[in-house]
Scaffold this motif. Structure first.
Motif, PDB file in Angstrom:
ATOM      1  N   THR A   1      47.798 -36.699  44.762  1.00  0.00           N
ATOM      2  CA  THR A   1      47.996 -35.246  44.700  1.00  0.00           C
ATOM      3  C   THR A   1      47.238 -34.654  43.517  1.00  0.00           C
ATOM      4  O   THR A   1      46.800 -35.369  42.624  1.00  0.00           O
ATOM      5  CB  THR A   1      49.486 -34.884  44.542  1.00  0.00           C
TER       6      THR A   1
ATOM      7  N   LYS B   1      52.802 -33.336  54.187  1.00  0.00           N
ATOM      8  CA  LYS B   1      51.412 -33.615  53.807  1.00  0.00           C
ATOM      9  C   LYS B   1      50.750 -32.336  53.317  1.00  0.00           C
ATOM     10  O   LYS B   1      51.128 -31.230  53.711  1.00  0.00           O
ATOM     11  CB  LYS B   1      50.644 -34.178  54.996  1.00  0.00           C
ATOM     12  N   CYS B   2      49.734 -32.502  52.484  1.00  0.00           N
ATOM     13  CA  CYS B   2      48.949 -31.381  51.963  1.00  0.00           C
ATOM     14  C   CYS B   2      47.547 -31.493  52.561  1.00  0.00           C
ATOM     15  O   CYS B   2      46.781 -32.378  52.179  1.00  0.00           O
ATOM     16  CB  CYS B   2      48.905 -31.432  50.437  1.00  0.00           C
TER      17      CYS B   2
ATOM     18  N   LYS C   1      45.447 -34.821  53.150  1.00  0.00           N
ATOM     19  CA  LYS C   1      46.044 -35.884  52.334  1.00  0.00           C
ATOM     20  C   LYS C   1      47.273 -36.454  53.035  1.00  0.00           C
ATOM     21  O   LYS C   1      47.934 -35.766  53.799  1.00  0.00           O
ATOM     22  CB  LYS C   1      46.456 -35.348  50.960  1.00  0.00           C
ATOM     23  N   ASN C   2      47.571 -37.707  52.774  1.00  0.00           N
ATOM     24  CA  ASN C   2      48.740 -38.357  53.374  1.00  0.00           C
ATOM     25  C   ASN C   2      50.030 -38.058  52.633  1.00  0.00           C
ATOM     26  O   ASN C   2      51.081 -38.600  52.978  1.00  0.00           O
ATOM     27  CB  ASN C   2      48.538 -39.868  53.445  1.00  0.00           C
ATOM     28  N   THR C   3      49.959 -37.226  51.603  1.00  0.00           N
ATOM     29  CA  THR C   3      51.121 -36.904  50.783  1.00  0.00           C
ATOM     30  C   THR C   3      50.981 -35.472  50.293  1.00  0.00           C
ATOM     31  O   THR C   3      50.035 -34.775  50.637  1.00  0.00           O
ATOM     32  CB  THR C   3      51.261 -37.916  49.620  1.00  0.00           C
ATOM     33  N   SER C   4      51.935 -35.029  49.515  1.00  0.00           N
ATOM     34  CA  SER C   4      51.905 -33.700  48.896  1.00  0.00           C
ATOM     35  C   SER C   4      52.725 -33.767  47.625  1.00  0.00           C
ATOM     36  O   SER C   4      53.412 -34.764  47.366  1.00  0.00           O
ATOM     37  CB  SER C   4      52.507 -32.656  49.836  1.00  0.00           C
TER      38      SER C   4
ATOM     39  N   ASP D   1      56.305 -34.276  48.723  1.00  0.00           N
ATOM     40  CA  ASP D   1      56.520 -35.665  49.131  1.00  0.00           C
ATOM     41  C   ASP D   1      56.625 -36.563  47.905  1.00  0.00           C
ATOM     42  O   ASP D   1      57.517 -37.416  47.817  1.00  0.00           O
ATOM     43  CB  ASP D   1      55.376 -36.117  50.036  1.00  0.00           C
TER      44      ASP D   1
END
Length: 87
Positions: free
Chosen positions: A11, A61-62, A65-68, A71
């Motif tokens: 992130t 998700k962002c 991306k696979n996360t945020s 998250d």
């Protein structure tokens, strides 16, 4: 109060600091990232249980991306809670 620092992965923010009062999330702060979101998220989760934070924002998700940041906060809360039980 259990204080915890989490180094984010994937992130724009680089670090999340939070406190737990049992399983209640308090005083979340982000280092780096999008200022508006990172001011809003802590206010929204203040006083929630770890379980509620995870239920509401884990897996968000962002963009591509696979996360945020949300998250990553959920992951940080889970880690902090597990470590607080060992302290």
């Amino acid at each position: 109060m259990f204080k915890y620092t989490y180094k984010t992965k994937g992130t724009c923010s680089s670090k999340i600091e939070l406190e737990l009062d049992g399983n209640i999330v308090r005083n979340v702060t982000f280092t780096g990232g999008c200022p508006g979101n990172l001011q809003a998220i802590p206010q929204l989760v203040e006083g929630m249980t770890v379980e509620e934070v995870v239920k509401r924002i884990k897996g968000i998700k962002c963009g591509v991306k696979n996360t945020s940041c949300g998250d990553q906060l959920a992951i940080a809360c889970l880690e902090a809670y597990e470590k607080s039980k060992q302290a």
